[in-house]
Design an enzyme around this catalytic site. Structure first.
Site, short mmCIF file in Angstrom:
data_model
loop_
_atom_site.label_atom_id
_atom_site.label_comp_id
_atom_site.label_asym_id
_atom_site.label_seq_id
_atom_site.Cartn_x
_atom_site.Cartn_y
_atom_site.Cartn_z
N GLU A 216 0.82 -1.22 0.00
CA GLU A 216 0.00 0.00 0.00
C GLU A 216 0.85 1.27 0.00
OE1 GLU A 216 -2.44 -0.52 3.44
OE2 GLU A 216 -1.01 0.46 4.79
N HIS A 284 9.15 -8.40 -1.50
CA HIS A 284 8.54 -7.07 -1.73
C HIS A 284 9.26 -6.38 -2.88
CE1 HIS A 284 5.98 -6.70 2.02
NE2 HIS A 284 6.58 -7.86 2.14
#
Ligand SMILES: Nc1nc2c(ncn2[C@@H]2O[C@H](COP(=O)(O)OP(=O)(O)OP(=O)(O)O)[C@@H](O)[C@H]2O)c(=O)[nH]1
Ligand SMILES: [Zn+2]
Length: 325
Positions: A216, A284
């Site tokens: 996010e 990530h």
């Protein structure tokens, strides 16, 4: 608002409230469900949910961990013939969650999370995307999103009208909607009633469930695998539903820590086990493709609830099963 709607929209702090206040069965104390039934061989449904006040009745009793780590509890009533009982994981109700009084940070209501009854039959948009969601809000979102992507292309100094880009705004908008389709799914629909009474009290583990999510902070993917274990309390969950629960919460804008917690709380609500354990291992892209650019870095997060939190043997059994090849 139903618990499952709440659950899917809980913020991390609300989840913490749900978990930290959870009245977990401590090794030496037995917590009981709402109708005072302890999880026993009968399939009682005495459980509470965040939406309904739980009676945190703590029965003083001695509970000794069994070899599997399951907490065997005996109370005066059981002295004669202790049956294999295991305390049921009881999520404490919390008014600050059930009826938000404005003091709790809540997930902002967006068109995606609104519950406006949809004109589902007319909503042709999502059918070609094979998206299982209800309200037509996806269709409503697409044009604005495509316009925003077109602006983004211009901002990059590109010509949005050149042949290779002319359809990109709509394609990218559809892709982003797919990446975040979890906003339109909720626990009840996904479970599809696949919770079965079963006198089974050994650990159930589904491991290496692929997961794709969106960071996010940077709106770039993180992906990896999820392993879930739970200790049934006379009810088992359809195995695929564990993977579908991962899908609900991973297909959103997320942080890995919150994703891990939401999965654990959802399994707790789905099948009221004696405990749940979730381990997520993620890569990530925001750490690989940019920033620190650590190509081989992996992030591991875990959430341990109930007996997995209280009993090291149970936790160790789960981790051994997850790490075994
Ligand atoms: N716990 C458990 N579940 C099983 C087993 N074999 C099949 N299932 C599950 O039984 C469930 C049946 O769920 P339904 O929703 O009724 O069937 P479905 O629509 O085919 O479900 P999906 O597989 O989720 O598409 C599925 O979640 C299966 O994964 C098993 O051995 N143990
Ligand atoms: Zn990030």
């Amino acid at each position: 608002m139903s618990f499952t709607r709440q659950l899917s929209e809980m913020s991390a702090s609300e989840l913490n409230d749900a978990i930290d206040d959870t009245n977990f069965p401590q090794a030496h104390i037995l917590s009981r469900g709402r109708n005072n039934s302890v999880c026993s061989t009968s399939s009682t449904s005495g459980t509470s949910s965040l939406a309904a006040p739980a009676e945190d009745v703590l029965a003083t009793s001695t509970a000794t961990p069994t070899p599997t780590g399951a907490v065997q509890a005996t109370t005066a009533a059981d002295e004669v013939a202790p049956s294999p009982v295991r305390p049921r994981l009881v999520l404490k109700s919390s008014s600050s969650i059930a009826e938000n009084d404005g003091t709790q940070p809540i997930t902002p209501m967006t068109p995606r999370t609104s519950t406006t009854p949809g004109r589902h039959e007319n909503c042709t948009f999502h059918h070609d995307l094979e998206l299982d969601h209800k309200p037509p809000t996806r269709e409503a979102l697409l044009p604005d999103m495509a316009r925003s992507y077109r602006l983004l292309l211009g901002g990059l100094g590109e010509n949005p009208d050149r042949q290779g880009l002319i359809k990109t705004p709509e394609r990218a908008a559809k892709a982003m909607l797919y990446f975040t389709k979890g906003y339109d799914q909720n626990l009840e629909d996904v479970l599809n009633g696949a919770v079965f009474d079963e006198d089974h009290d050994e650990m159930v583990v589904v491991k290496d469930i692929e997961m794709f999510s969106m960071c996010e902070h940077h709106l770039v993917p993180f992906y990896g695998k999820v392993s879930i274990g739970y200790l049934p309390c006379n009810k088992i969950l359809g195995l695929s539903k564990l993977a579908r629960i991962v899908e609900i919460f991973s297909r959103r804008l997320q942080v890995q820590e919150r994703l891990t917690k939401q999965i654990a709380v959802a399994v707790t609500q789905a099948v009221q086990p004696a405990g749940v354990a979730v381990v997520v291992e993620g890569v990530h892209m925001c750490m690989v493709m940019r920033g620190v650019q650590k190509i081989n870095s992996k992030t591991v997060t875990s959430t341990m609830l109930g007996v997995f939190r209280d009993d090291p043997k149970t936790r160790e059994e789960f981790l051994n099963l997850v790490n075994s090849k």
